[in-house]
Write an enzyme that holds these catalytic residues in place. Structure first.
Site, PDB file in Angstrom:
ATOM      1  CG  ASP A 328      -1.637  24.917  48.504  1.00  0.00           C
ATOM      2  OD1 ASP A 328      -0.722  24.126  48.247  1.00  0.00           O
ATOM      3  OD2 ASP A 328      -1.581  25.779  49.397  1.00  0.00           O
ATOM      4  CG  ASP A 521      -1.649  29.269  51.237  1.00  0.00           C
ATOM      5  OD1 ASP A 521      -1.066  28.977  50.171  1.00  0.00           O
ATOM      6  OD2 ASP A 521      -1.252  28.891  52.344  1.00  0.00           O
ATOM      7  CG  ASP A 525      -0.389  28.280  46.203  1.00  0.00           C
ATOM      8  OD1 ASP A 525      -0.467  29.508  46.320  1.00  0.00           O
ATOM      9  OD2 ASP A 525      -0.974  27.482  46.948  1.00  0.00           O
TER      10      ASP A 525
HETATM   11  P1  ADP Z   1       1.669  23.013  50.349  1.00  0.00           P
HETATM   12  O1  ADP Z   1       1.740  22.625  48.926  1.00  0.00           O
HETATM   13  O2  ADP Z   1       1.026  21.934  51.160  1.00  0.00           O
HETATM   14  O3  ADP Z   1       1.002  24.329  50.567  1.00  0.00           O
HETATM   15  P2  ADP Z   1       4.339  24.095  50.369  1.00  0.00           P
HETATM   16  O4  ADP Z   1       4.588  23.964  48.927  1.00  0.00           O
HETATM   17  O5  ADP Z   1       4.103  25.452  50.907  1.00  0.00           O
HETATM   18  O6  ADP Z   1       3.172  23.130  50.862  1.00  0.00           O
HETATM   19  O7  ADP Z   1       5.559  23.478  51.150  1.00  0.00           O
HETATM   20  C1  ADP Z   1       5.925  22.153  50.863  1.00  0.00           C
HETATM   21  C2  ADP Z   1       6.865  21.604  51.875  1.00  0.00           C
HETATM   22  O8  ADP Z   1       8.091  22.315  51.814  1.00  0.00           O
HETATM   23  C3  ADP Z   1       6.399  21.724  53.295  1.00  0.00           C
HETATM   24  O9  ADP Z   1       5.569  20.654  53.657  1.00  0.00           O
HETATM   25  C4  ADP Z   1       7.722  21.701  54.041  1.00  0.00           C
HETATM   26  O10 ADP Z   1       8.163  20.370  54.200  1.00  0.00           O
HETATM   27  C5  ADP Z   1       8.659  22.415  53.100  1.00  0.00           C
HETATM   28  N1  ADP Z   1       8.785  23.827  53.447  1.00  0.00           N
HETATM   29  C6  ADP Z   1       8.345  24.869  52.704  1.00  0.00           C
HETATM   30  N2  ADP Z   1       8.630  26.036  53.311  1.00  0.00           N
HETATM   31  C7  ADP Z   1       9.235  25.713  54.482  1.00  0.00           C
HETATM   32  C8  ADP Z   1       9.740  26.483  55.569  1.00  0.00           C
HETATM   33  N3  ADP Z   1       9.669  27.818  55.594  1.00  0.00           N
HETATM   34  N4  ADP Z   1      10.295  25.809  56.592  1.00  0.00           N
HETATM   35  C9  ADP Z   1      10.358  24.473  56.593  1.00  0.00           C
HETATM   36  N5  ADP Z   1       9.893  23.706  55.614  1.00  0.00           N
HETATM   37  C10 ADP Z   1       9.340  24.298  54.564  1.00  0.00           C
HETATM   38 MG    MG Z   2       0.569  26.327  50.432  1.00  0.00          MG
END
Ligand code: ADP
Ligand code: MG
Length: 628
Positions: A328, A521, A525
């Protein structure tokens, strides 16, 4: 040494001394028999008892049964032959017990080693009452209580520091020996040791939900999950022991009968019964039965010493066959600590926009949210916020002071039907909407973790064939990170369900013998952690859900530990196979020699105890993982 072990040592010494004394006393006949039976019973009464009980409970074919039949048989033979040679039976028992003692000592030691390493269980928490410190059971401390952690004490419960500065020793948790600085406002996890200053901590969890309790649970339950090699051994023992028992029976009866009936020779019962008894002594599978679980146990212990918690020996086995590692991005390969780089196209004051963002994000545990809180810099008054909804992989919506706010990525704006303006800057874009109208975006950027590039290279060096990165972030930010780190494949813009799908695709495209690990983390996921062959979670920063869903937990969130975990598992499995081959090999040779009459009972027991001691020593090697 435990009391039980001391008692056994005394029995061994007593029997040995008696045996030596008896060997120089020239008694004959019944007196001799009675005198020799004393050391025999001293050393072997529990084995005989277990064997009798085994027969009663219809669980005949165990080690005790083998030893009892072999030694009673040897005594009977000596009586029948009038040779008076009872020494052999006693010696066989003696060596068997020495082996057992050694084994119980080794097992106890490695268990102790692990709990020592994991000496993180706090016994009390301090609470200030009327100006005095009071020690209470950590179990009784409610969430939100302020506890005092004095220098030299263990932090008993997870929380946030409200007062004081100090350095923390986290080595028991992470294997990392460098102390960490801590100050007011920092989160603090239970299990680390407060070294220098007095800290006041407001607890954010109950004791049972705190990191220490979680970890101890994990470690305590780890040995109950059996790997395939262990299952193989217990199946093997179930078939093997009866097989050798019938083999011994055949050896005792068939050759004499054949000699008599077919060859017209004297049956020579003594020789063949003796060989059959030797055969039984040799066949004892203790080396295998003990050394395999012990190897895994040591491997798990060694890993936890390095700050890698493995929840069961089956996961060590899977880990050793990992060929694809999927990461991730946010919080795993990157620090998840975003800086605000710019605010574009906003019709309102930047401060106001950040304030809205921080408030609407106040309930989220996403790294983005925490970063916005920091950028805002003031305490958040949660009563100003209502109707918060967090949409995984998209963002959050809610009402701040009665005003509708949305903060998130392109997908969130699409789903709300709000037109937005794209951005050319590198980084993660958070679009803002106020009362359904676009209000510009905040550009934030994240730094990759210091060891992330090294981690990817170390995986390649450890034999991992493919590295993949999955992220819900946009393509530009994703590609940049992947290029920087040398990741083979990137998939961006994924919702949590999309991540599961991708992992399933990857699982299908690999051969069944090679395994896929997912490292995350747990924020958005956790389902993927469960779906992969092996789920690896970041323990310090990761969510509780992640630690629960994962099979392996990295205590210090360092991606470099993934390669280390794989190397530890490989070493452990190598030791397991060495022991299996060695023990079965020596057993096989000895069984043949015994059947042919070349190996005596003496040699048999020496071979058995010898193999066991070597196998156990070899198993303990799995505990040493420092220089892997
Ligand atoms: P990653 O796969 O890199 O860990 P996430 O799946 O956690 O990322 O989140 C993907 C995207 O969703 C983030 O890059 C952001 O654009 C958006 N996002 C998720 N949660 C939030 C939040 N609490 N506030 C703003 N944007 C969010
Ligand atoms: Mg993440």
């Amino acid at each position: 040494m435990s009391r039980k072990q001391k008692k056994m040592l005394i029995r061994i010494l007593t029997a040995a001394v008696m045996l030596i004394v008896l060997s120089v006393i020239p008694v004959k006949g019944l007196a001799r028999f009675v005198l020799y039976m004393i050391p025999y019973l001293v050393i072997g009464y529990d084995i005989l008892w277990k064997a009798v009980n085994g027969v009663k409970n219809r669980q005949v074919f165990d080690e005790s049964f083998l030893m009892a039949v072999a030694t009673v048989g040897a005594v009977a033979l000596a009586v029948y032959e009038k040779s008076g040679d009872y020494t052999e039976a006693i010696a066989v028992m003696l060596f068997y017990q020495i082996g057992e003692l050694f084994q119980s000592y080794a097992v106890g030691k490695s268990r102790r080693n692990i709990s020592e390493l994991m000496d993180i269980r706090p016994d009390y928490a301090n609470i200030e009452k009327d100006g005095k410190l009071e020690r209470v059971d950590p179990d009784e401390v409610g969430i939100g209580t302020v506890i005092i952690v004095q220098p030299g004490e263990k932090v008993p419960i997870d929380g946030v520091i409200v007062e004081g500065t100090s350095t923390l020793n986290t080595s028991a948790l992470t294997g990392e020996s460098l102390p960490r600085d801590a100050k007011a406002g920092d989160e603090i996890i239970s299990g680390c040791i407060n070294m220098t200053g007095l800290l006041k901590v407001r607890t954010t969890k109950e004791f049972g939900e705190s990191t220490v309790s979680k970890i101890l649970d994990l470690v305590e339950n780890a040995s109950s999950r059996k790997s395939r090699s262990e299952e193989f051994i217990s199946k093997f023992a179930r078939i093997y022991t009866p097989a050798v028992c019938y083999g011994a029976l055949a050896l005792a009866f068939l050759p004499p009968v054949v000699r008599m009936a077919a060859l017209g020779l004297s049956p020579d019962w003594e020789t063949w019964i003796y060989r059959a008894l030797t055969f039984l002594v040799i066949s004892c599978p203790c080396a295998l039965v003990i050394s395999i679980p012990l190897s895994f146990f040591a491997g798990i212990g060694g890993a936890s010493k390095a700050g890698i918690l493995v929840k069961g020996s089956n996961y060590l086995e899977t880990l050793s066959r990992t060929k694809t590692v999927v990461f991730d991005k946010t919080g795993t390969l990157t620090q998840g600590v975003f800086e605000v780089n710019g605010i574009h196209h906003s019709p309102m004051e930047n401060e106001k926009l950040i304030e809205y963002a921080a408030l609407v994000e106040s309930a989220s545990s996403h790294p983005i949210s925490r970063s916005l809180q920091r950028a805002y810099g003031k305490p958040v008054d949660r009563s100003r916020v209502q109707d918060i909804r967090e949409i995984s992989g998209k963002g959050v919506t809610g009402k701040v002071d009665g005003v509708e706010i949305a903060a998130g990525n392109d997908k969130l704006m699409d789903s709300l039907g709000i037109p937005y303006i794209g951005c050319h800057s590198a980084g993660t874009i958070i679009h803002m909407a106020v009362n359904g109208t676009y209000a510009g975006h905040i550009v934030i950027s994240d730094a990759v973790k210091p060891h992330a590039r090294e981690a990817v290279q170390a995986l390649k060096a450890a034999g991992v064939e493919k590295t993949v990165m999955l992220t819900g972030d946009g393509q530009k930010a994703a590609d940049q990170v992947a290029r920087e780190l040398g990741i083979d494949q990137v998939y961006s813009g994924l919702l949590p369900a999309g991540k599961v799908e991708k992992v399933e695709e990857l699982l299908q495209s690999q051969s069944p013998a090679s395994k896929l690990a997912f490292v995350g983390d747990g924020i958005n996921d956790a389902p993927v952690l469960g779906r992969a062959d092996i789920g690896i979670a970041m323990g310090a920063m990761g969510s509780d859900a992640a630690i629960e869903a994962a099979d392996v937990v990295l205590m210090d969130d360092d991606p470099l530990q993934v390669a280390k975990a794989i190397r530890i598992s490989r070493k452990c499995l190598r030791i397991v196979y060495q022991n299996i081959i060695f023990a079965i090999g020596v057993k096989g040779i000895c069984l043949i020699l015994g059947a042919l009459g070349i190996a005596s009972m003496w040699l048999a027991i020496f071979a058995d105890v010898g193999v066991m001691i070597l196998a156990v020593l070899n198993a303990i090697r799995a505990l040493f993982v420092k220089n892997l």
